[in-house]
Design a protein around this motif. Structure first.
Motif, PDB file in Angstrom:
ATOM      1  N   ARG A 428       0.808  -1.214   0.000  1.00 27.43           N
ATOM      2  CA  ARG A 428       0.000   0.000   0.000  1.00 27.43           C
ATOM      3  C   ARG A 428       0.845   1.270   0.000  1.00 27.43           C
ATOM      4  N   GLN A 429       0.401   2.258  -0.794  1.00 24.85           N
ATOM      5  CA  GLN A 429       0.878   3.622  -0.595  1.00 24.85           C
ATOM      6  C   GLN A 429       0.126   4.157   0.614  1.00 24.85           C
ATOM      7  N   MET A 430       0.857   4.576   1.643  1.00 23.23           N
ATOM      8  CA  MET A 430       0.239   4.929   2.916  1.00 23.23           C
ATOM      9  C   MET A 430       0.335   6.410   3.251  1.00 23.23           C
ATOM     10  N   HIS A 431       0.920   7.199   2.353  1.00 24.04           N
ATOM     11  CA  HIS A 431       1.104   8.630   2.584  1.00 24.04           C
ATOM     12  C   HIS A 431       0.859   9.390   1.287  1.00 24.04           C
ATOM     13  N   ASP A 432       0.399  10.641   1.415  1.00 23.83           N
ATOM     14  CA  ASP A 432       0.327  11.505   0.234  1.00 23.83           C
ATOM     15  C   ASP A 432       1.718  11.906  -0.233  1.00 23.83           C
ATOM     16  N   VAL A 433       2.622  12.067   0.706  1.00 23.11           N
ATOM     17  CA  VAL A 433       4.019  12.372   0.383  1.00 23.11           C
ATOM     18  C   VAL A 433       4.811  11.103   0.636  1.00 23.11           C
ATOM     19  N   ALA A 434       5.215  10.445  -0.433  1.00 22.01           N
ATOM     20  CA  ALA A 434       5.812   9.121  -0.299  1.00 22.01           C
ATOM     21  C   ALA A 434       6.734   8.839  -1.470  1.00 22.01           C
ATOM     22  N   SER A 435       7.594   7.857  -1.291  1.00 21.05           N
ATOM     23  CA  SER A 435       8.425   7.385  -2.393  1.00 21.05           C
ATOM     24  C   SER A 435       8.631   5.882  -2.238  1.00 21.05           C
ATOM     25  N   ALA A 436       8.793   5.220  -3.366  1.00 18.62           N
ATOM     26  CA  ALA A 436       9.123   3.801  -3.398  1.00 18.62           C
ATOM     27  C   ALA A 436      10.229   3.616  -4.421  1.00 18.62           C
ATOM     28  N   VAL A 464       7.202   3.315 -14.001  1.00 18.52           N
ATOM     29  CA  VAL A 464       8.463   3.501 -14.708  1.00 18.52           C
ATOM     30  C   VAL A 464       9.094   2.122 -14.862  1.00 18.52           C
ATOM     31  N   GLY A 465       9.618   1.835 -16.077  1.00 17.94           N
ATOM     32  CA  GLY A 465      10.132   0.502 -16.321  1.00 17.94           C
ATOM     33  C   GLY A 465      11.372   0.481 -17.183  1.00 17.94           C
ATOM     34  N   LEU A 466      12.166  -0.553 -16.991  1.00 15.20           N
ATOM     35  CA  LEU A 466      13.342  -0.822 -17.813  1.00 15.20           C
ATOM     36  C   LEU A 466      12.896  -1.690 -18.975  1.00 15.20           C
ATOM     37  N   THR A 467      13.176  -1.251 -20.236  1.00 17.19           N
ATOM     38  CA  THR A 467      12.677  -1.953 -21.400  1.00 17.19           C
ATOM     39  C   THR A 467      13.726  -1.944 -22.507  1.00 17.19           C
ATOM     40  N   LEU A 507      14.999   2.233  -9.850  1.00 15.76           N
ATOM     41  CA  LEU A 507      13.791   2.919 -10.301  1.00 15.76           C
ATOM     42  C   LEU A 507      13.051   3.475  -9.087  1.00 15.76           C
ATOM     43  N   ARG A 508      12.400   4.617  -9.286  1.00 15.97           N
ATOM     44  CA  ARG A 508      11.733   5.262  -8.137  1.00 15.97           C
ATOM     45  C   ARG A 508      10.449   5.961  -8.584  1.00 15.97           C
ATOM     46  N   ALA A 515       0.996  14.876  -7.761  1.00 11.41           N
ATOM     47  CA  ALA A 515       2.141  14.813  -8.675  1.00 11.41           C
ATOM     48  C   ALA A 515       3.005  13.600  -8.359  1.00 11.41           C
ATOM     49  N   TYR A 516       3.258  12.769  -9.371  1.00 13.41           N
ATOM     50  CA  TYR A 516       4.106  11.591  -9.234  1.00 13.41           C
ATOM     51  C   TYR A 516       5.327  11.762 -10.137  1.00 13.41           C
ATOM     52  N   THR A 517       6.491  11.728  -9.528  1.00 17.27           N
ATOM     53  CA  THR A 517       7.744  11.877 -10.260  1.00 17.27           C
ATOM     54  C   THR A 517       8.358  10.501 -10.484  1.00 17.27           C
ATOM     55  N   LEU A 518       8.698  10.210 -11.714  1.00 16.68           N
ATOM     56  CA  LEU A 518       9.258   8.921 -12.102  1.00 16.68           C
ATOM     57  C   LEU A 518      10.718   9.120 -12.456  1.00 16.68           C
ATOM     58  N   ALA A 519      11.605   8.310 -11.858  1.00 12.90           N
ATOM     59  CA  ALA A 519      13.042   8.528 -12.004  1.00 12.90           C
ATOM     60  C   ALA A 519      13.780   7.199 -12.066  1.00 12.90           C
ATOM     61  N   TYR A 520      15.057   7.284 -12.529  1.00 11.85           N
ATOM     62  CA  TYR A 520      15.919   6.102 -12.574  1.00 11.85           C
ATOM     63  C   TYR A 520      17.338   6.513 -12.229  1.00 11.85           C
ATOM     64  N   ALA A 521      18.159   5.538 -11.925  1.00 14.96           N
ATOM     65  CA  ALA A 521      19.599   5.739 -11.714  1.00 14.96           C
ATOM     66  C   ALA A 521      20.297   4.461 -12.143  1.00 14.96           C
ATOM     67  N   VAL A 522      21.420   4.612 -12.796  1.00 18.66           N
ATOM     68  CA  VAL A 522      22.215   3.456 -13.215  1.00 18.66           C
ATOM     69  C   VAL A 522      23.221   3.137 -12.128  1.00 18.66           C
ATOM     70  N   GLY A 523      23.178   1.920 -11.630  1.00 16.80           N
ATOM     71  CA  GLY A 523      24.090   1.521 -10.567  1.00 16.80           C
ATOM     72  C   GLY A 523      23.941   2.423  -9.360  1.00 16.80           C
ATOM     73  N   SER A 524      25.045   2.968  -8.898  1.00 18.43           N
ATOM     74  CA  SER A 524      25.034   3.879  -7.743  1.00 18.43           C
ATOM     75  C   SER A 524      25.026   5.337  -8.164  1.00 18.43           C
ATOM     76  N   GLY A 525      24.715   5.611  -9.441  1.00 19.87           N
ATOM     77  CA  GLY A 525      24.718   6.978  -9.939  1.00 19.87           C
ATOM     78  C   GLY A 525      23.562   7.808  -9.405  1.00 19.87           C
ATOM     79  N   ALA A 526      23.561   9.081  -9.805  1.00 25.43           N
ATOM     80  CA  ALA A 526      22.540  10.019  -9.330  1.00 25.43           C
ATOM     81  C   ALA A 526      21.196   9.725  -9.984  1.00 25.43           C
TER      82      ALA A 526
END
Length: 559
Positions: A428-436, A464-467, A507-508, A515-526
């Protein structure tokens, strides 16, 4: 081990035997899932925070056995179903099982996500726990039982003579058992939403209804006012009198809780006066008030050992207007009695976010956080998913396994929007301000995808997905806002990434209200932002239904 204790362990074990036959490029490996949510500072000593169960935990029913409290919620077409919670203080709740945890108990088939389990009721009598509930469009009303509330729970015993929804079970002091629920009124409904409450004897030895049902409430408190959707009834016996409480007004902003009283268990039931009823509502408050809590109702009352009373109920927290994504949540308030009638909250008073705790000793065992600000990390230890995870509908063919500190999902043909059985597990998403966020390792075929998705139902989700597109790795942001959109979601943005095939990608999904922000990072990068999308498609107001947003990993084959 019991399935109730370990939730999805059986389905995972079934996949383990077949995992070696699945090609490597059809398996997505997920590690280090982190969920974080913000909801203010911890409450002061001696206080608690509402809701006590944040996120999609609607229709709470509660019972006390000695010093222990047990609570269940609706889960509709998510599996496993009917979480069973335990508490010693009514504030801190620990999930101890799921009452529907075996594929053989129920089959949700291709039901919509807001069908299935409606409004379970839990009670205890003579050493046995009972849950009575409805599987909408999948069998009707049934009873399950257990000696241990953690399970295992029995297979359903169907009650074919009981129509309608929202049954509850009442044991009178003479040992007789009664089921009361929402059914059609006598004759044609007089208006849209015209329902009635009926009672009927139940034999716990044969697990059968005894016939001769009796209508005890027609429409609601004031039939002349055409009240709608009387439902979720419960009966209490207090000082020799019988009290019938029920929700009225529907589950939106007009929701409320009302009370009736009788000298006999099967009525006639007389409503409390308008100075008392409704005993809980927020519909009279200014909708423009700051940080509103709305749609309160569907309460269940429980008495403590000291004679005091408390109520669990559902309510919602819109982030603007009537928009909320996280569903209907479980709240707690004390009950006061005056002139022979109970009140949960006086008319015109707002539900408090912080309130004094019940006079109960806190449970000394630490429990997973269920409300307030917190972060949880799941590194997928052992060989089973934790009880926080669920999947869409009953898993006929499991598509996941857990081992080596990772969750493995098989990229199968069914996607999230196919109204079928996708390779998708979520919490469950349990907060309005949240991240996974999660780390995925995947060698996708052309068009295949693995990533994170936030899902309200089959037709309303984003992620967001890796394809792989045109032979190259990419990260795709997508959303589906209605049934006419592609089943894999419309592509909002697609970003090619410079990563070796099979290397880990993070992936995040971050939510801030709509507002939902979709993001990625390669390895340990930003972190790199892919897109910001309109998350109001996940709100109940736009998606409809009765559930809340679920977030988790998915994998699907190419198309």
């Amino acid at each position: 081990m019991t399935m109730t204790k370990y939730g999805l362990a059986l389905a995972a074990a079934l996949l383990t035997t077949a995992a070696s036959s699945v090609p490597e490029d059809r398996i997505a490996r997920f590690e280090q899932f982190v969920y974080s949510g913000e909801d203010g500072a911890a409450p002061p000593a001696g206080s608690y925070r509402n809701p006590v169960l944040a996120g999609y935990y609607p229709d709470p029913s509660v019972t006390r056995v000695g010093d222990d409290f047990y609570l269940v919620n609706s889960t509709f077409s998510w599996f496993p179903g009917i979480p069973v919670f335990h508490s010693r203080d009514l504030v801190n709740w620990r999930q101890i099982g799921n009452a529907i945890d075996r594929p053989g108990q129920l089959d949700y088939k291709r039901l919509g996500m807001s069908r299935g389990i409606f409004a379970p009721d839990i009670t205890h009598h003579d050493g046995r726990f009972y849950i009575v509930t409805t599987c909408v469009d999948c069998g009707g009303n049934f009873v399950i039982t257990a000696r241990d509330p953690a399970g295992p729970w029995s297979d359903p015993v169907w009650l074919p003579t009981v129509g309608g929804i929202d049954p509850s079970l009442f044991f009178d002091t003479d040992g007789s058992a009664w089921i009361i629920n929402n059914r059609d009124p006598i004759g044609p409904p007089r208006y849209d939403g015209h329902r009635a409450l009926w009672m009927e004897r139940f034999d716990t030895k044969t697990m059968k209804m005894l016939g001769n049902p009796k209508m005890v409430v027609d429409g609601g408190v004031d039939p002349a006012a055409k009240p709608v959707w009387i439902e979720g009834p419960h009966i209490l016996k207090v000082d020799g009198r019988y009290y019938l409480t029920a929700a009225e007004g529907g589950t939106a902003v007009a929701h409320s809780q009302v009370v009736f009283r009788s000298d006999k268990v099967d009525g006639p039931y007389v409503p409390a006066s308008k100075s008392v009823n409704p005993i809980l509502t927020q519909r009279d408050l200014d909708p423009a008030r700051p940080n509103p809590i709305t749609s309160a109702g569907h309460a269940d009352l429980v008495q403590l050992k000291d004679g005091s009373w408390w109520a669990t109920f559902l309510a919602t927290r819109p982030y603007e207007g009537d928009l909320y994504n996280i569903g209907r949540e479980t709240y707690l308030l004390p009950v006061t009695w005056a002139n022979g009638w109970p009140t949960i909250l006086p008319r015109g008073r707002a539900i408090p976010t912080i309130a004094p705790r019940p006079k109960l000793a806190p449970d000394p065992r630490p429990a997973p956080p269920m409300t307030g600000s917190f972060t949880v990390r799941d590194n997928f230890p052992g060989s089973k998913l934790s009880q926080a995870w669920m999947t869409m509908r009953t898993p006929r063919t499991p598509g996941w396994t857990v081992g080596g500190g990772a969750l493995m999902l098989e990229a199968r043909a069914d996607g999230i929007g196919d109204h079928a059985q996708p390779s998708y597990v979520a919490r469950r998403q349990m907060h309005d301000v949240a991240s996974a966020a999660v780390t995925v390792t995947f060698r996708p075929r052309e068009g295949a995808e693995a990533g994170l998705a936030a899902v309200q139902d089959d037709d309303h989700f984003l992620g967001v997905g890796l394809t792989r597109t045109g032979g190259k790795l990419a990260v795709r942001a997508f959303r589906r806002e209605d049934k006419d959109a592609p089943a894999i979601g419309r592509t909002v943005a697609s970003v090619p990434i410079a990563a070796a095939v099979g290397s880990p990608v993070r992936l995040r999904i971050s939510a801030r209200g709509p507002a939902y922000t979709l993001a990625y990072a390669v390895g340990s990068g930003a972190w790199q932002q892919v897109a910001v999308v309109d998350g109001t498609i996940l709100s109940t107001a736009k998606a409809g239904g009765f559930t809340g947003t679920m977030i988790g990993p998915f994998a699907r084959a190419g198309r």
